[in-house]
Design a protein around this motif. Structure first.
Motif, PDB file in Angstrom:
ATOM      1  N   VAL A  28       0.927  -1.169  -0.070  1.00  0.00           N
ATOM      2  CA  VAL A  28      -0.017   0.036  -0.006  1.00  0.00           C
ATOM      3  C   VAL A  28       0.927   1.446  -0.067  1.00  0.00           C
ATOM      4  CG1 VAL A  28      -1.734   1.439   1.424  1.00  0.00           C
ATOM      5  CG2 VAL A  28      -1.901  -1.371   1.149  1.00  0.00           C
ATOM      6  N   LEU A  29       1.986   1.210   0.663  1.00  0.00           N
ATOM      7  CA  LEU A  29       2.871   2.245   0.896  1.00  0.00           C
ATOM      8  C   LEU A  29       3.430   2.487  -0.566  1.00  0.00           C
ATOM      9  CD1 LEU A  29       4.734   2.158   4.081  1.00  0.00           C
ATOM     10  CD2 LEU A  29       2.894   3.664   3.660  1.00  0.00           C
ATOM     11  N   GLY A  30       3.731   1.562  -1.124  1.00  0.00           N
ATOM     12  CA  GLY A  30       4.502   1.643  -2.624  1.00  0.00           C
ATOM     13  C   GLY A  30       3.464   2.111  -3.846  1.00  0.00           C
ATOM     14  N   LEU A  31       2.136   2.116  -3.511  1.00  0.00           N
ATOM     15  CA  LEU A  31       1.111   2.684  -4.337  1.00  0.00           C
ATOM     16  C   LEU A  31       1.280   4.196  -4.330  1.00  0.00           C
ATOM     17  CD1 LEU A  31      -1.966   0.492  -3.785  1.00  0.00           C
ATOM     18  CD2 LEU A  31      -0.268   0.497  -5.618  1.00  0.00           C
ATOM     19  N   PHE A  32       1.877   4.671  -3.421  1.00  0.00           N
ATOM     20  CA  PHE A  32       1.886   6.174  -2.980  1.00  0.00           C
ATOM     21  C   PHE A  32       3.412   6.480  -3.019  1.00  0.00           C
ATOM     22  CE2 PHE A  32      -1.886   5.179  -0.716  1.00  0.00           C
ATOM     23  CZ  PHE A  32      -2.952   6.312  -1.184  1.00  0.00           C
ATOM     24  N   ARG A  33       4.377   5.741  -3.589  1.00  0.00           N
ATOM     25  CA  ARG A  33       5.669   6.013  -4.001  1.00  0.00           C
ATOM     26  C   ARG A  33       6.505   6.252  -2.624  1.00  0.00           C
ATOM     27  NH1 ARG A  33       2.611   8.471  -7.563  1.00  0.00           N
ATOM     28  NH2 ARG A  33       2.654  10.573  -6.114  1.00  0.00           N
ATOM     29  N   VAL A  34       6.087   5.635  -1.556  1.00  0.00           N
ATOM     30  CA  VAL A  34       6.683   5.598  -0.443  1.00  0.00           C
ATOM     31  C   VAL A  34       7.726   4.522  -0.237  1.00  0.00           C
ATOM     32  CG1 VAL A  34       6.566   5.626   2.195  1.00  0.00           C
ATOM     33  CG2 VAL A  34       4.807   6.493   0.781  1.00  0.00           C
ATOM     34  N   LYS A  35       9.183   4.710   0.068  1.00  0.00           N
ATOM     35  CA  LYS A  35      10.020   4.026   0.334  1.00  0.00           C
ATOM     36  C   LYS A  35      10.703   3.811   1.606  1.00  0.00           C
ATOM     37  CE  LYS A  35      11.250   3.952  -4.687  1.00  0.00           C
ATOM     38  NZ  LYS A  35      12.433   4.149  -5.641  1.00  0.00           N
ATOM     39  N   GLN A  36      10.937   2.881   1.997  1.00  0.00           N
ATOM     40  CA  GLN A  36      11.720   2.596   3.349  1.00  0.00           C
ATOM     41  C   GLN A  36      13.131   2.752   3.266  1.00  0.00           C
ATOM     42  OE1 GLN A  36      12.261  -1.055   5.834  1.00  0.00           O
ATOM     43  NE2 GLN A  36      10.269   0.007   6.784  1.00  0.00           N
ATOM     44  N   PHE A  37      13.959   3.373   4.187  1.00  0.00           N
ATOM     45  CA  PHE A  37      15.674   3.476   4.032  1.00  0.00           C
ATOM     46  C   PHE A  37      16.031   3.216   5.380  1.00  0.00           C
ATOM     47  CE2 PHE A  37      14.486   7.920   4.778  1.00  0.00           C
ATOM     48  CZ  PHE A  37      15.523   8.267   5.761  1.00  0.00           C
ATOM     49  N   ASN A  38      17.044   2.398   5.512  1.00  0.00           N
ATOM     50  CA  ASN A  38      17.636   2.121   6.863  1.00  0.00           C
ATOM     51  C   ASN A  38      19.159   2.534   6.666  1.00  0.00           C
ATOM     52  OD1 ASN A  38      19.177   0.827   9.021  1.00  0.00           O
ATOM     53  ND2 ASN A  38      17.521  -0.751   8.996  1.00  0.00           N
ATOM     54  N   PRO A  39      19.422   3.684   7.565  1.00  0.00           N
ATOM     55  CA  PRO A  39      20.741   4.355   7.364  1.00  0.00           C
ATOM     56  C   PRO A  39      21.825   3.635   8.075  1.00  0.00           C
ATOM     57  CG  PRO A  39      19.466   5.670   8.754  1.00  0.00           C
ATOM     58  CD  PRO A  39      18.250   4.575   8.495  1.00  0.00           C
ATOM     59  N   LYS A  40      21.804   2.780   8.771  1.00  0.00           N
ATOM     60  CA  LYS A  40      22.709   2.045   9.544  1.00  0.00           C
ATOM     61  C   LYS A  40      24.165   2.136   8.880  1.00  0.00           C
ATOM     62  CE  LYS A  40      23.751  -1.808  12.446  1.00  0.00           C
ATOM     63  NZ  LYS A  40      23.698  -3.083  13.194  1.00  0.00           N
ATOM     64  N   GLY A  41      25.082   2.800   9.585  1.00  0.00           N
ATOM     65  CA  GLY A  41      26.446   2.765   9.062  1.00  0.00           C
ATOM     66  C   GLY A  41      26.703   4.038   8.202  1.00  0.00           C
ATOM     67  N   ILE A  83      28.940   8.267  13.028  1.00  0.00           N
ATOM     68  CA  ILE A  83      28.392   7.106  12.238  1.00  0.00           C
ATOM     69  C   ILE A  83      27.293   6.581  12.710  1.00  0.00           C
ATOM     70  CG2 ILE A  83      28.738   4.730  11.474  1.00  0.00           C
ATOM     71  CD1 ILE A  83      29.974   6.609   9.511  1.00  0.00           C
ATOM     72  N   ILE A  84      26.386   6.178  12.146  1.00  0.00           N
ATOM     73  CA  ILE A  84      24.848   5.668  12.861  1.00  0.00           C
ATOM     74  C   ILE A  84      25.073   4.310  13.301  1.00  0.00           C
ATOM     75  CG2 ILE A  84      22.403   5.245  12.201  1.00  0.00           C
ATOM     76  CD1 ILE A  84      22.379   7.624  10.549  1.00  0.00           C
ATOM     77  N   ALA A  85      25.198   4.083  14.578  1.00  0.00           N
ATOM     78  CA  ALA A  85      25.357   2.575  14.828  1.00  0.00           C
ATOM     79  C   ALA A  85      24.264   1.697  14.860  1.00  0.00           C
ATOM     80  CB  ALA A  85      25.921   2.687  16.385  1.00  0.00           C
ATOM     81  N   GLU A  86      23.013   2.220  15.324  1.00  0.00           N
ATOM     82  CA  GLU A  86      21.697   1.529  15.436  1.00  0.00           C
ATOM     83  C   GLU A  86      20.580   2.282  14.768  1.00  0.00           C
ATOM     84  OE1 GLU A  86      21.580  -1.511  16.290  1.00  0.00           O
ATOM     85  OE2 GLU A  86      23.487  -1.884  17.035  1.00  0.00           O
ATOM     86  N   VAL A  87      19.531   1.415  14.440  1.00  0.00           N
ATOM     87  CA  VAL A  87      18.369   2.497  13.782  1.00  0.00           C
ATOM     88  C   VAL A  87      17.446   1.925  14.685  1.00  0.00           C
ATOM     89  CG1 VAL A  87      16.826   2.548  11.751  1.00  0.00           C
ATOM     90  CG2 VAL A  87      19.435   2.355  11.538  1.00  0.00           C
ATOM     91  N   ALA A  88      16.543   2.942  15.416  1.00  0.00           N
ATOM     92  CA  ALA A  88      15.411   2.510  16.199  1.00  0.00           C
ATOM     93  C   ALA A  88      14.107   2.382  15.243  1.00  0.00           C
ATOM     94  CB  ALA A  88      15.285   3.685  17.302  1.00  0.00           C
ATOM     95  N   GLU A  89      14.092   3.197  14.436  1.00  0.00           N
ATOM     96  CA  GLU A  89      12.897   3.198  13.437  1.00  0.00           C
ATOM     97  C   GLU A  89      13.329   3.515  12.019  1.00  0.00           C
ATOM     98  OE1 GLU A  89       8.896   4.304  16.290  1.00  0.00           O
ATOM     99  OE2 GLU A  89       9.648   5.482  14.681  1.00  0.00           O
ATOM    100  N   PRO A  90      13.114   2.819  11.099  1.00  0.00           N
ATOM    101  CA  PRO A  90      13.738   3.237   9.586  1.00  0.00           C
ATOM    102  C   PRO A  90      12.957   4.597   9.218  1.00  0.00           C
ATOM    103  CG  PRO A  90      12.017   1.372   9.542  1.00  0.00           C
ATOM    104  CD  PRO A  90      12.076   1.587  10.979  1.00  0.00           C
TER     105      PRO A  90
END
Length: 215
Positions: free
Chosen positions: A150-163, A186-193
């Motif tokens: 459903v998110l993809g239908l609205f062109r929403v993309k998830q990103f995980n910036p660890k590192g 440097i980002i060591a951990e990601v609490a929420e993408p």
């Protein structure tokens, strides 16, 4: 052939010359008074003609001025119409931009609320995965994939910036960690993408970057 009495010249007694006989049809010589009257009449006629010409010329000039005024009024009206049309077009464009902005803002608000539901689903899946759930976990995983579609239908993309290096535009630091073997920032951990929409940030990622403590 004898001349008739009417054609014979009239002889004055005692004179050798002959005088033509008066018939009564000769034009009398104009007197000075008649000449003055004729001259005055001619001058009066010339004056009247000049006055008529002057009046006609004045009327032509007035018509030319009236035409020039009308042309100027027409030009002014055309300019006002063009300005009004331009103002109306600018207003329409501003209204359309504002309407689009409001529509996007409302969409982003709904999507952010939806992201909170996605976050809860991810937490539930991580918890169940840790307990090695069976078919129930697989059903929840299928629902999660549908939510991401459903998110993809609205062109929403998830990103995980660890590192990645910390970026205050893309990342929201919820805590810091001191890791001597990692570069600071440097980002060591990601609490929420994080999530993007059409290339812009919809929600920054909540991260824990490295921050070295002073010795």
């Amino acid at each position: 052939m004898e001349k008739s009495s009417e054609e014979r010249p009239y002889r004055v007694p005692g004179k050798d010359s002959e005088m033509p006989k008066k018939t009564g049809l000769e034009s009398p010589l104009p007197s000075s008074s008649a000449e003055s009257e004729v001259k005055a009449a001619l001058e009066e006629e010339e004056t009247a003609i000049r006055e008529e010409e002057a009046a006609a010329q004045k009327q032509i000039e007035e018509m030319d001025q009236a035409m020039s005024d009308l042309q100027q009024q027409l030009k002014d009206m055309e300019d006002r119409w063009k300005r009004a049309a331009a103002d109306l077009d600018n207003y329409r464009k501003r209204f359309e931009r504002e309407l689009e902005r409001l529509r996007f803002a409302e969409r982003d608000l709904v999507l952010r609320e939806w992201l909170a539901v996605v976050d809860n689903m991810e937490r539930a899946l991580n918890t169940e995965k840790a307990s090695d759930a069976g078919p129930w976990y697989q059903g929840m995983q299928a629902i999660y994939q549908q939510m991401m579609s459903v998110l993809g239908l609205f062109r929403v993309k998830q990103f995980n910036p660890k590192g990645e290096p910390f970026d205050p535009v893309r990342h929201d630091a919820v805590a810091t960690v001191n890791l001597e073997d990692e570069p600071e920032g440097i980002i060591a951990e990601v609490a929420e993408p994080g999530y993007t929409i059409d290339g812009r940030i919809l929600r920054p990622a909540k991260v824990i970057p490295v921050r070295h403590q002073a010795k």
